[in-house]
Design a protein around this motif. Structure first.
Motif, short mmCIF file in Angstrom:
data_model
loop_
_atom_site.label_atom_id
_atom_site.label_comp_id
_atom_site.label_asym_id
_atom_site.label_seq_id
_atom_site.Cartn_x
_atom_site.Cartn_y
_atom_site.Cartn_z
N SER A 210 36.28 44.94 44.69
CA SER A 210 36.45 44.64 43.28
C SER A 210 35.19 44.99 42.50
CB SER A 210 36.80 43.16 43.10
OG SER A 210 36.88 42.83 41.75
N ASP A 211 34.03 44.65 43.05
CA ASP A 211 32.76 44.99 42.39
C ASP A 211 32.57 46.50 42.30
OD1 ASP A 211 32.18 42.34 42.01
OD2 ASP A 211 30.74 42.20 43.66
N THR A 212 32.95 47.21 43.34
CA THR A 212 32.84 48.68 43.33
C THR A 212 33.74 49.26 42.25
OG1 THR A 212 32.33 48.71 45.69
CG2 THR A 212 33.14 50.77 44.72
N MET A 213 34.94 48.75 42.11
CA MET A 213 35.85 49.22 41.06
C MET A 213 35.28 48.94 39.68
SD MET A 213 39.63 48.30 42.58
CE MET A 213 40.37 48.55 40.98
N ARG A 214 34.66 47.79 39.53
CA ARG A 214 34.08 47.44 38.23
C ARG A 214 32.91 48.36 37.88
NH1 ARG A 214 34.30 40.81 38.30
NH2 ARG A 214 36.55 40.73 38.02
N VAL A 215 32.08 48.64 38.87
CA VAL A 215 30.95 49.54 38.64
C VAL A 215 31.46 50.94 38.28
CG1 VAL A 215 28.99 50.71 39.75
CG2 VAL A 215 29.29 48.23 40.02
N MET A 216 32.47 51.41 38.99
CA MET A 216 33.05 52.73 38.69
C MET A 216 33.66 52.75 37.29
SD MET A 216 32.22 54.55 41.22
CE MET A 216 33.11 56.02 40.79
N ALA A 217 34.35 51.69 36.93
CA ALA A 217 34.93 51.60 35.58
C ALA A 217 33.83 51.58 34.52
CB ALA A 217 35.81 50.37 35.46
N LEU A 218 32.74 50.89 34.80
CA LEU A 218 31.61 50.84 33.86
C LEU A 218 30.99 52.23 33.69
CD1 LEU A 218 29.94 48.95 32.07
CD2 LEU A 218 28.44 48.59 34.02
#
Length: 181
Positions: free
Chosen positions: A9-17
């Motif tokens: 989930s954190d990886t997805m958030r960083v990628m989205a950011l």
């Protein structure tokens, strides 16, 4: 939530950011490009204002998310980002008051002074802020007879341009040819 799920989930958030930052960069770049196309034969200010207002709003919201995550160990929730709204003036004040630490570093001290004191920056942010909040629908507000229409973004931007650069040399008879090329 398991540690693996949290990490994904954190990886997805960083990628989205990262994608949001790229979007902000492209909107700002396109906005400046469109401003360069403004001339007597093209006075369509709406597009560059739309691009710049949206790009700056996205950039600032990404900045807040990054600082929030660095301070709290997690990204903010939707309500935090939504509470910022569309006001670039409010976002700029949030940066100055809560999200900017100069730590005595001369370059950062100068940046903070610029953010706090530059009158031209305040006018640009003010116009784009009003545009992003309400003025993008200025003409429709006039059509429907709004009792409190927003600022006229075109005339405000033209006033700002005139303040920055005196247009009279471009209005001389021998220079008019260049304006229409």
């Amino acid at each position: 939530m398991s540690p693996q799920a949290s990490s994904a989930s954190d990886t997805m958030r960083v990628m989205a950011l990262i994608q949001e930052l790229e979007t902000a960069r492209e909107l700002i770049k396109a906005g400046f490009g469109e401003l360069q196309e403004i001339r007597m034969s093209n006075d369509f200010y709406h597009l560059p204002q739309q691009l710049l207002a949206s790009g700056l709003e996205r950039l600032l919201k990404c900045y807040f998310c990054l600082v929030y995550e660095a301070r709290n160990g997690a990204f903010p929730d939707k309500n935090f980002v939504k509470s910022i709204g569309h006001s670039l003036v409010k976002a700029k004040q949030m940066v100055i008051n809560n999200y900017f630490e100069s730590n005595g570093i001369p370059l950062l001290v100068a940046d903070l002074s610029f953010l706090q004191n530059d009158v031209l920056l305040d006018e640009i942010i003010g116009i784009l802020s009003e545009f992003g909040k309400m003025a993008r629908y200025y003409n429709l507000e006039i059509v429907v007879g709004s009792l409190n229409p927003p600022i006229d973004p075109n005339s405000e931007w033209e006033r700002l341009e005139t303040k920055i650069e005196d247009p009279s040399p471009y209005l001389q008879p021998d220079s008019l040819v260049y304006c229409f090329e």
